[in-house]
Enzyme design. Structure first.
Site, short mmCIF file in Angstrom:
data_model
loop_
_atom_site.label_atom_id
_atom_site.label_comp_id
_atom_site.label_asym_id
_atom_site.label_seq_id
_atom_site.Cartn_x
_atom_site.Cartn_y
_atom_site.Cartn_z
N SER A 40 0.46 -7.98 9.96
CA SER A 40 -0.45 -6.90 9.56
C SER A 40 -1.90 -7.32 9.71
CB SER A 40 -0.20 -6.49 8.12
OG SER A 40 -1.17 -5.52 7.75
N LYS A 71 7.20 -5.89 5.50
CA LYS A 71 6.11 -5.28 6.30
C LYS A 71 6.20 -3.75 6.25
CE LYS A 71 2.71 -4.54 9.00
NZ LYS A 71 2.73 -4.04 10.33
N HIS A 108 4.85 -2.68 3.02
CA HIS A 108 3.39 -2.83 3.13
C HIS A 108 2.80 -1.57 3.78
CE1 HIS A 108 -0.04 -3.54 5.77
NE2 HIS A 108 -0.48 -4.41 4.87
N ASN A 109 3.40 -1.15 4.88
CA ASN A 109 2.86 0.01 5.59
C ASN A 109 3.01 1.29 4.77
OD1 ASN A 109 2.58 -1.89 7.60
ND2 ASN A 109 3.17 -0.51 9.23
N GLU A 137 0.35 1.26 2.41
CA GLU A 137 -0.88 1.56 3.18
C GLU A 137 -1.05 3.08 3.35
OE1 GLU A 137 -1.21 -0.77 6.89
OE2 GLU A 137 -1.70 1.11 7.89
#
Ligand code: NDP
Length: 473
Positions: A130, A184, A187-188, A191
């Site tokens: 990232s 990940k 995480h996105n 986000e």
């Protein structure tokens, strides 16, 4: 030049930057790209770093240019391209050569690839990277998944090229198989939610408070000095202040309100549903992007109904209310994301290092923020606890939920959509409800499907008095 220590396939936005970063950290790197013409272009742009980079137009030459056992990073679009590239590579590789998929893979694909690699006796690593192009070039946040041996083999390179938080590398082993890509993905998802919350605060300032883009930018800049300090708030300030070189108007005003997406937010929501780990703020953010894409429908809706709420009277909301709303919304959205990770940890038997996940997100990645350091501390103390209940964050919520409630209520009263802020508030209100209305659901389920229910006064599984009556007609 002697054999390269690591190879990169795919010289697009991310791969090119990652290769430069690797070279910049003193490692000899070999590169290859499907479209060979891109290689000399890349080498030219590499400048001084080209002395540590070898470009190979042919895949065979690329493989031969790597020191054994080989380590090859793929930075190509997730999905079929990765499988196709692995298929092309494998016949050229030795049994101990390792493929590292660094794209935004769906973690199920990484699980499948890890399993196939294990059966074939070949090493495989799936890493989530990232930080966008800048992160890839100067230090991304890296989340690894695969066998510990596979991680250990390249950890020195990944740690060297990663972002550093107070000297600590933001590159961490998350667990076996698809664990790195799962982290990940979450995480996105976070986000998406963080961005949507900020966009809604901007909407309240623009449409409710009548502020222009520059004034909104100044507020973001101010918030970036407080609890909300983060990369996303920082860039929101910058994009709000930018001027369109063509028209001289604020750049933000010239951008069509139709958001793109590549799917990782949706994957987060799908996985949360599968695991029964609610992430309503992330869901609201994904839905908001989907609805933004339906512009024609929205234009038709606006024409058919006109303004749907009352105007937001001057002074009804203050910028402090709005800051509080964002603080509370942010804590609640991260609490949901970490809950999802806690559920996945148990379901997939991953030893996800909860505090380390917060730590690896403190620098390099898009959601980096000051608050993540406090989250890392809270998760160190109690890795399985919902962050909203951790003493520090419970205190933050006590101080800021009133602002969230006020902003959500006032904005909705004015007909202004604030789906993520409202979802955060509803999550908080549900999380803090000792008694919900699910007793009604259970009664309905038992009535039409004899699904039974638990009673408040004794153990066991029970039915209501209605069953016999309505089934007998
Ligand atoms: P780009 O579109 O910029 O580059 C894609 C690269 O993959 C190009 O080198 C392209 O080669 C190559 N490629 C495309 N299809 C194939 C194929 N079928 N076989 C072999 N090579 C192929 O993508 P990005 O660099 O932005 O993204 C790469 C990966 O990184 C993706 O998984 C993405 O989701 C992920 N990622 C992207 C981020 C970003 O901010 N852009 C951030 C984090 C992760 P050619 O030149 O021949 O077209």
């Amino acid at each position: 030049m002697s054999a390269a220590e690591i190879g990169v396939i795919g010289l697009g936005t991310m791969g090119a930057m990652l290769a430069l970063n690797i070279a910049d950290n003193g490692f000899a790197v070999a590169v290859h790209n499907r479209t060979a013409a891109r290689i000399p272009e890349f080498m030219e742009k590499a400048g001084d770093l080209a002395r540590r980079i070898t470009g190979h137009a042919e895949l065979e030459d690329f493989v031969k240019g790597l020191a054994s056992p080989r380590n090859i990073i793929l930075m190509v679009p997730a999905g079929d391209a990765v499988d196709a590239q692995i298929e092309q590579l494998r016949p050229l590789l030795d049994v101990d050569d390792m493929v590292i998929d660094a794209g935004n893979a769906n973690f199920h694909d990484s699980e499948r690839r890890a399993k196939a690699s294990e059966e074939a006796g070949v090493p495989f690593l799936g890493i989530g990277v990232s930080g966008g192009a800048e992160g890839a070039r100067f230090g991304p946040s890296i989340m690894g998944g695969g066998t510990p041996e596979a991680w250990d083999r390249v950890a020195h390179i990944l740690k060297a090229i990663s972002a550093k938080y107070e000297g600590q590398p933001c590159a961490t082993y998350m667990g076996t198989g698809g664990a790195g890509h799962f982290v990940k993905t979450v995480h996105n998802g976070i986000e998406y939610a963080d961005m949507q919350l900020i966009a809604e605060a901007y909407g309240v300032m623009r449409d409710g408070m009548g502020m222009d883009a520059a004034a909104c930018g100044a507020v973001f800049d101010r918030w970036n000095k407080g609890l909300l300090q983060s990369y996303l708030i920082e860039i929101s300030g910058k994009v709000s202040a930018a001027t369109d070189p063509e028209t001289g108007n604020p750049m933000l005003d010239m951008i069509l309100d139709r958001a793109g997406q590549k799917g990782t937010g949706r994957w987060t929501v799908i996985e949360s549903q599968m695991l029964g780990a609610p992430v309503p703020v992330i869901e609201a953010a994904v839905v908001a992007r989907n609805m933004s894409a339906q512009r024609d429908l929205r234009l038709a809706g606006a024409k058919a109904f006109g303004p749907t709420g009352g105007a937001m009277a001057d002074g009804t909301l203050s910028l402090d209310d709005l800051e509080q709303a964002l603080i509370a919304g942010k804590v609640l959205c991260y609490a949901q994301g970490f809950e999802l990770l806690i559920k996945a940890r148990a379901e997939y038997d991953w030893d996800l290092p909860m505090a380390e996940i917060a730590k690896v997100w403190r620098e390099g990645c898009i959601i980096r923020s000051a608050m993540l350091n406090d989250m890392a501390s809270a998760l160190t103390d109690a890795p399985e606890q919902n962050l909203a209940l951790a003493p520090y964050f419970a205190d933050v919520l006590r101080k800021n939920v009133a602002g969230l409630r006020k902003v959500a209520v006032v904005a909705m009263g004015a007909g202004q959509p604030v789906p993520a802020l409202a979802a955060a508030l509803n999550y908080f209100d549900t999380l803090t409800s000792a008694r919900t209305t699910a007793n009604m659901l259970q009664a309905q389920r038992d009535y039409f499907g004899a699904h039974s229910f638990e009673r408040t006064d004794k153990d066991g599984s029970h039915h209501g008095p209605w069953l016999d009556q309505h089934l007998q007609g």
